[in-house]
Design an enzyme around this catalytic site. Structure first.
Site, PDB file in Angstrom:
ATOM      1  N   PRO A   1     -20.125  -0.230   2.467  1.00 20.17           N
ATOM      2  CA  PRO A   1     -19.824  -0.863   3.753  1.00 20.17           C
ATOM      3  C   PRO A   1     -18.719  -1.888   3.579  1.00 20.17           C
ATOM      4  O   PRO A   1     -18.786  -2.736   2.685  1.00 20.17           O
ATOM      5  CB  PRO A   1     -21.155  -1.520   4.135  1.00 20.17           C
TER       6      PRO A   1
ATOM      7  N   ALA B   1     -16.382  -4.575   5.964  1.00 16.58           N
ATOM      8  CA  ALA B   1     -16.192  -5.153   7.289  1.00 16.58           C
ATOM      9  C   ALA B   1     -14.803  -4.820   7.820  1.00 16.58           C
ATOM     10  O   ALA B   1     -13.801  -4.978   7.122  1.00 16.58           O
ATOM     11  CB  ALA B   1     -16.380  -6.666   7.225  1.00 16.58           C
TER      12      ALA B   1
ATOM     13  N   GLN C   1     -25.883  -1.244   7.055  1.00 17.06           N
ATOM     14  CA  GLN C   1     -26.107  -2.424   6.213  1.00 17.06           C
ATOM     15  C   GLN C   1     -26.322  -3.658   7.080  1.00 17.06           C
ATOM     16  O   GLN C   1     -25.573  -3.895   8.021  1.00 17.06           O
ATOM     17  CB  GLN C   1     -24.943  -2.680   5.265  1.00 17.06           C
TER      18      GLN C   1
ATOM     19  N   CYS D   1     -21.608 -10.117  -0.436  1.00 13.32           N
ATOM     20  CA  CYS D   1     -20.453 -10.736   0.202  1.00 13.32           C
ATOM     21  C   CYS D   1     -20.145 -12.098  -0.434  1.00 13.32           C
ATOM     22  O   CYS D   1     -21.006 -12.976  -0.469  1.00 13.32           O
ATOM     23  CB  CYS D   1     -20.700 -10.906   1.694  1.00 13.32           C
TER      24      CYS D   1
ATOM     25  N   ASN E   1     -21.041  -0.207  -8.823  1.00 13.38           N
ATOM     26  CA  ASN E   1     -19.932  -0.475  -7.917  1.00 13.38           C
ATOM     27  C   ASN E   1     -18.941  -1.407  -8.605  1.00 13.38           C
ATOM     28  O   ASN E   1     -19.342  -2.339  -9.287  1.00 13.38           O
ATOM     29  CB  ASN E   1     -20.472  -1.096  -6.624  1.00 13.38           C
ATOM     30  N   GLY E   2     -17.648  -1.144  -8.401  1.00 10.89           N
ATOM     31  CA  GLY E   2     -16.616  -2.013  -8.950  1.00 10.89           C
ATOM     32  C   GLY E   2     -15.590  -1.260  -9.757  1.00 10.89           C
ATOM     33  O   GLY E   2     -15.922  -0.615 -10.757  1.00 10.89           O
ATOM     34  N   ASP E   3     -14.340  -1.278  -9.284  1.00 10.56           N
ATOM     35  CA  ASP E   3     -13.206  -0.690  -9.999  1.00 10.56           C
ATOM     36  C   ASP E   3     -13.280   0.829 -10.108  1.00 10.56           C
ATOM     37  O   ASP E   3     -12.843   1.402 -11.117  1.00 10.56           O
ATOM     38  CB  ASP E   3     -13.056  -1.310 -11.393  1.00 10.56           C
TER      39      ASP E   3
ATOM     40  N   GLY F   1     -15.697   1.471  -2.795  1.00  5.84           N
ATOM     41  CA  GLY F   1     -15.188   0.628  -1.724  1.00  5.84           C
ATOM     42  C   GLY F   1     -13.685   0.700  -1.624  1.00  5.84           C
ATOM     43  O   GLY F   1     -13.114   1.639  -1.078  1.00  5.84           O
ATOM     44  N   ARG F   2     -12.981  -0.282  -2.219  1.00  6.18           N
ATOM     45  CA  ARG F   2     -11.535  -0.406  -2.046  1.00  6.18           C
ATOM     46  C   ARG F   2     -10.759   0.817  -2.515  1.00  6.18           C
ATOM     47  O   ARG F   2      -9.656   1.076  -2.036  1.00  6.18           O
ATOM     48  CB  ARG F   2     -11.041  -1.651  -2.790  1.00  6.18           C
TER      49      ARG F   2
END
Length: 373
Positions: A17, A19, A73, A104, A208-210, A232-233
């Site tokens: 998720p 924003a 979420q 967050c 999660n991450g990278d 995510g990104r």
């Protein structure tokens, strides 16, 4: 195979998720590339806004007709409010899976004790998960929890958070392998995901991450033993990443990277889906933030980039796409990090927040309605 409650997740991929990003239109676009049996989480919803049935929030909670499971979420700090929000959501049949945002790092969230600050308060965190699970369980809706390593290197919380979530009935946990102080800077510590996987043994652990490529996802699962990945990104301006993830995790050949002509088609599809969801004027304003991500690394002149960044209609968008070189190949340097990175900083916390981790009190004013990040 990864399962979250009654739902098989195949391949074991979750759209994180985000924003202002993972609205109905973007999730639909990602699902068109990826597997319908992966999970695509809507942007964060404030529990207080659900309880008050805020009109804008209810629209943010929109799902596509064929979207299943519908994954939502929630953000909140008060166990009573979060429990009531869950009861409303399952009572109205608005979602099939509910995740709790404890990742967050945005100051306006952490200074109220929310997001990545909250797991430090173990008793309060435990009450929150228990209230949410209690509200969701009668409808068979699984509750999951996403959190960070901790507030900073001196206040690590992820192992306790994982064990508490497991004990209180969460069906999975996900770890963004950074501290709140890191925000989105530096490198994610995947060894923490491996340690969490060893500590939490009865429910799935997601990492999660990278994850900026399919190879990153495979490597994370191999190195940490995690049960799935949260992306995510890495998919910003690149929703076709979900096709690559599906192929890689199923041991299939990766699809060919898109040339600029194909990227233009995807960009227009994104704009059209947003227009259906938000109306054309608002959709174009929303799409502007995606332009740099879609065009990252491609040979696009400065003037044309500025025009994309101020696009105001689907017709103009189509005309601008027509000015791109459709044969330009996907650039190698577009594979890496994208989206916000920023720099680390001190985490804003409520006064006295670190004094007693077992204090179950809800911080004064923490349950205000606002958006997170």
């Amino acid at each position: 195979m990864l399962r979250i409650g009654p739902y098989p997740v195949d391949p074991a991929v979750v759209l994180a998720p985000m924003a202002g990003i993972t609205n109905l239109a973007f999730r639909k676009l990602c699902r068109e590339f990826g597997s319908s049996t992966s999970i695509y989480v809507c942007e964060m919803i404030t529990a207080r806004a659900v309880v008050e049935r805020n009109e804008k929030t209810l629209h943010m909670m929109s799902f596509d007709e064929d979207e299943h499971p519908r994954s939502m979420q929630l953000y909140g700090v008060d166990p009573a409010t979060l429990g009531e929000a869950v009861r409303i959501i399952v009572g109205e049949g608005w979602a099939d899976h509910i995740d709790l945002n404890l990742g967050c790092p945005v100051p306006k969230v952490t200074r109220l004790g929310g997001g990545a600050a909250l797991p430090y308060k173990r008793a309060l965190f435990s009450k929150i998960v228990k209230a949410m699970v209690s509200g969701a369980e009668p409808a068979g809706v699984p509750v999951t929890v996403k959190f960070r390593i901790g507030i900073d290197e001196d206040h690590l919380t992820y192992l306790d958070a994982g064990r508490i979530a497991e004990a209180e009935g969460a069906k999975a946990v996900a770890l963004h392998a950074r501290t709140a102080a890191q925000r989105y800077s530096g490198q994610a510590d995947w060894t923490a995901i491996a340690r969490l996987k060893q500590a939490v043994t009865t429910i799935p652990v997601l990492g999660n991450g990278d994850i900026f490529s399919a190879a990153d996802a495979v490597r994370m699962m191999d190195e940490t033993g995690c049960d799935g990945v949260v992306v995510g990104r890495g998919c910003l301006g690149r929703p076709w990443l979900f096709a690559e993830l599906q192929a890689a995790l199923r041991g299939e050949a990766l699809p060919e990277a898109p040339n600029l002509g194909r990227v233009g088609e995807v960009l227009y599809r994104h704009g059209a889906l947003l227009a259906e969801h938000l109306g054309e004027d608002k959709a174009m304003r929303d799409l502007r933030k995606h332009m740099a991500w879609y065009l990252m690394g491609f040979p696009v002149g400065a003037d044309l980039r500025r025009s994309f960044a101020t696009v105001s209609s689907l017709t103009q968008l189509q005309d601008l796409i027509g000015e791109l070189d459709p044969t330009a190949p996907f650039p190698r340097d577009a594979e890496g990090p994208r989206g916000r990175q920023g720099s680390p900083g001190k985490v804003a916390l409520p006064h006295g927040w670190l004094d007693d981790p077992d204090d179950p009190a809800v911080p004064a004013g923490a349950d205000l309605m606002h958006s997170g990040g």
